[in-house]
Each structure stands twice: as structure tokens, then as C-alpha cells.
Design a protein around this motif. Sequence first.
Motif, PDB file in Angstrom:
ATOM      1  N   UNK A 132      49.404  39.605  25.215  1.00  0.00           N
ATOM      2  CA  UNK A 132      48.764  38.346  24.827  1.00  0.00           C
ATOM      3  C   UNK A 132      49.716  37.427  24.065  1.00  0.00           C
ATOM      4  N   UNK A 133      50.680  37.998  23.360  1.00  0.00           N
ATOM      5  CA  UNK A 133      51.706  37.152  22.743  1.00  0.00           C
ATOM      6  C   UNK A 133      52.542  36.477  23.826  1.00  0.00           C
ATOM      7  N   UNK A 134      52.975  37.264  24.794  1.00  0.00           N
ATOM      8  CA  UNK A 134      53.819  36.742  25.865  1.00  0.00           C
ATOM      9  C   UNK A 134      53.093  35.684  26.694  1.00  0.00           C
ATOM     10  N   UNK A 135      51.785  35.756  26.738  1.00  0.00           N
ATOM     11  CA  UNK A 135      50.985  34.782  27.489  1.00  0.00           C
ATOM     12  C   UNK A 135      51.204  33.357  26.980  1.00  0.00           C
ATOM     13  N   UNK A 136      51.507  33.225  25.671  1.00  0.00           N
ATOM     14  CA  UNK A 136      51.628  31.893  25.074  1.00  0.00           C
ATOM     15  C   UNK A 136      53.039  31.580  24.591  1.00  0.00           C
ATOM     16  N   UNK A 137      54.002  32.439  24.880  1.00  0.00           N
ATOM     17  CA  UNK A 137      55.383  32.147  24.522  1.00  0.00           C
ATOM     18  C   UNK A 137      55.942  31.035  25.405  1.00  0.00           C
ATOM     19  N   UNK A 138      56.683  30.151  24.797  1.00  0.00           N
ATOM     20  CA  UNK A 138      57.368  29.089  25.539  1.00  0.00           C
ATOM     21  C   UNK A 138      58.840  29.101  25.145  1.00  0.00           C
ATOM     22  N   UNK A 139      59.678  28.526  25.979  1.00  0.00           N
ATOM     23  CA  UNK A 139      61.107  28.455  25.674  1.00  0.00           C
ATOM     24  C   UNK A 139      61.314  27.763  24.327  1.00  0.00           C
ATOM     25  N   UNK A 140      62.102  28.412  23.485  1.00  0.00           N
ATOM     26  CA  UNK A 140      62.420  27.814  22.191  1.00  0.00           C
ATOM     27  C   UNK A 140      61.329  27.937  21.145  1.00  0.00           C
ATOM     28  N   UNK A 141      60.275  28.688  21.448  1.00  0.00           N
ATOM     29  CA  UNK A 141      59.174  28.834  20.488  1.00  0.00           C
ATOM     30  C   UNK A 141      59.692  29.447  19.191  1.00  0.00           C
ATOM     31  N   UNK A 142      59.193  28.906  18.088  1.00  0.00           N
ATOM     32  CA  UNK A 142      59.513  29.462  16.780  1.00  0.00           C
ATOM     33  C   UNK A 142      58.337  30.320  16.324  1.00  0.00           C
ATOM     34  N   UNK A 143      58.642  31.528  15.852  1.00  0.00           N
ATOM     35  CA  UNK A 143      57.606  32.533  15.612  1.00  0.00           C
ATOM     36  C   UNK A 143      57.640  32.998  14.157  1.00  0.00           C
ATOM     37  N   UNK A 144      56.459  33.161  13.588  1.00  0.00           N
ATOM     38  CA  UNK A 144      56.307  33.754  12.261  1.00  0.00           C
ATOM     39  C   UNK A 144      55.452  35.006  12.385  1.00  0.00           C
ATOM     40  N   UNK A 145      55.916  36.113  11.805  1.00  0.00           N
ATOM     41  CA  UNK A 145      55.069  37.291  11.680  1.00  0.00           C
ATOM     42  C   UNK A 145      54.802  37.550  10.203  1.00  0.00           C
ATOM     43  N   UNK A 146      53.533  37.522   9.839  1.00  0.00           N
ATOM     44  CA  UNK A 146      53.107  37.764   8.456  1.00  0.00           C
ATOM     45  C   UNK A 146      52.611  39.203   8.375  1.00  0.00           C
ATOM     46  N   UNK A 147      53.199  39.984   7.482  1.00  0.00           N
ATOM     47  CA  UNK A 147      52.885  41.410   7.446  1.00  0.00           C
ATOM     48  C   UNK A 147      53.591  42.109   8.589  1.00  0.00           C
ATOM     49  N   UNK A 192      55.278  27.746  16.319  1.00  0.00           N
ATOM     50  CA  UNK A 192      54.515  27.703  17.573  1.00  0.00           C
ATOM     51  C   UNK A 192      53.593  28.910  17.710  1.00  0.00           C
ATOM     52  N   UNK A 193      54.035  30.050  17.180  1.00  0.00           N
ATOM     53  CA  UNK A 193      53.281  31.297  17.221  1.00  0.00           C
ATOM     54  C   UNK A 193      53.240  31.877  15.807  1.00  0.00           C
ATOM     55  N   UNK A 194      52.042  32.249  15.344  1.00  0.00           N
ATOM     56  CA  UNK A 194      51.899  32.901  14.039  1.00  0.00           C
ATOM     57  C   UNK A 194      51.139  34.208  14.242  1.00  0.00           C
ATOM     58  N   UNK A 238      52.141  24.940  13.797  1.00  0.00           N
ATOM     59  CA  UNK A 238      52.150  23.582  14.315  1.00  0.00           C
ATOM     60  C   UNK A 238      50.772  23.226  14.883  1.00  0.00           C
ATOM     61  N   UNK A 239      50.397  21.957  14.891  1.00  0.00           N
ATOM     62  CA  UNK A 239      49.200  21.576  15.663  1.00  0.00           C
ATOM     63  C   UNK A 239      49.384  22.032  17.116  1.00  0.00           C
ATOM     64  N   UNK A 240      48.400  22.727  17.637  1.00  0.00           N
ATOM     65  CA  UNK A 240      48.522  23.307  18.969  1.00  0.00           C
ATOM     66  C   UNK A 240      49.142  24.687  18.971  1.00  0.00           C
ATOM     67  N   UNK A 241      49.582  25.152  17.795  1.00  0.00           N
ATOM     68  CA  UNK A 241      50.167  26.486  17.687  1.00  0.00           C
ATOM     69  C   UNK A 241      49.127  27.569  17.902  1.00  0.00           C
ATOM     70  N   UNK A 242      49.586  28.734  18.336  1.00  0.00           N
ATOM     71  CA  UNK A 242      48.702  29.866  18.643  1.00  0.00           C
ATOM     72  C   UNK A 242      48.824  30.914  17.542  1.00  0.00           C
TER      73      UNK A 242
END
Length: 266
Positions: A41-56, A115-117, A144-148
Motif C-alpha cells: 500500500x505504500x508503493x501504491x502511492x509512491x511517486x518519483x522524487x517523493x519525500x517520505x517521513x517515518x514517525x516511530x 509526500x508520504x507520512x 504536503x496538501x495531497x500527501x498520503x
Amino acid sequence: MKNTGVIAVENRIAEFYNKYNEDKRLLSKSHLPEYLITMRYIEKYLTDGARILEIGAGTGRYSLALADKGYAIDAVELVPHHIKIMKRKAKKGHRLNIYEGNACNLSMLKDDTYDIVLLLGPMYHLFTDADKHKAISEAIRVAKPGGILYASYCNNDTCMYKMFYKRKILAYLKKGLIDENYHTYSAPNEIFELYRKPDIDLLMKDYNVTRLHFVGVDMLSYLYSNDLNKLNKKEFGEYMKFLSSICEREDMVGFSIHMLDIFRKE
């Protein structure tokens, strides 16, 4: 400055994970489905250049896998022991920044950045509505607005099954930690906070987000660990196809020990 209650809870969580091998948890066939379906499900919304945060971020199971794919990752983790493991496993060339911090306070991170949190662990360990809302609000703020966003929860009722199977139910009843409807009460000394889907719906109802998926990522896998670990590669592949076919069915999600809420910031 943190109050003594918050420090005590953080110390309790750190003590638990210092003894628990989180680094290997998602490798056995009984726990691997949680990782595989979450990653799908993460890969479903990944886009080129996406910036990702993982909390915990724990020991980096997700952050490092995404860094291997070339993504820029910021990882926030509460437990110093986990951070040491994550740093040790990080590879040269990974675009990975690691912060020691609490999901309820991400003041070191800017608004509207990611882009992804991923909030795949902290909601297990927050025991007041105030702290739960702080964590959700902070995750939404930095997206971001529109971020997943992805938030994971431990399921009350499948954990209730486990308490019966492990013959621990009477001890929990004696402690006054379970009500007449078999819903657990919050108790930091028990480490894990448990939810039903209506609890999550109530928590999320006032946020300006749109739910995209509500997923049971492992179903009853953990209850049958001995049997699942005997499956050969082909059998396990079919098992994963089965889980993938039922993981969003409303009549099935309640069987999962881990539930994943996926939503978009509007």
C-alpha cells in the motif's frame, strides 16, 4: 520541558523494546504479512522524487527498504536502542536522516513537507486522547496538501482472542483493564493501546482528510505462527494472495491484529 508522567511512559516503552527483538519481528512467516501488505500500500502511492517521513521508525524496516529504492527518508524514533540498530544497518548512499524524537512533538520538522507520512507504531503506545490527537495532528501538519498518510493500530478484539488463548484473560480482568463489553482500558504499564474501528473513526472525524483504505494487514496470522512458519515458498505465496484478496473487506478487517488507516491530507 517534559513532565514526569511522559518521561515515565517513554522509559517504559524504551525498556520494553530494549528487550524485544523488533528487528526480527517482521521476518517470520507469521509476521511477514504485516510488512508485505503495508509495503504494497505504500508503493501504491509512491511517486518519483517523493519525500517520505517515518514517525516511530523502529529499527528501520520500512525506512531502510524505501531508502534502498532511492527515496529521501526522514526517520523519527523514540528508542535510542532502535536508532543505533538503524544507523548500523544504513548503507552508504542512503538519503536517510534519523532523529530521536516523540510522535507528539515534531517541531524540528516543517509544515507541508512530505509526500508520504508513515505513523506505523506510535498509536500503539499513546494512552490519552490528547496525545493521540497530538500525534495525528503533527503527522498531518508535516504532510504536503495531497500527501498520503498511514497510521497503524492494534485491534482490541483479536488481542482479546490472544489473551484467551494464552490464558491471560483472568489476570487482565482482575486488574480492571477490560470492561463488560471486552474493550480494554488505557494503561501505560501494559505498553499497548488497543482500538476498535469505531474508536479510530471517532479519533479521525474532525480532521480535513479523506480515507483511501482501511486495511487488515495480517488478519489471524499471529495466532497460527507455528503452522504458517511450516509453509513452503509456494504455499506462503498463495497465503499472501488470499490475505491480499480479503484485507480491505469490511467483514474481514476486524479479524486483523494490526489495522492500517490510509488517508489523504486535503
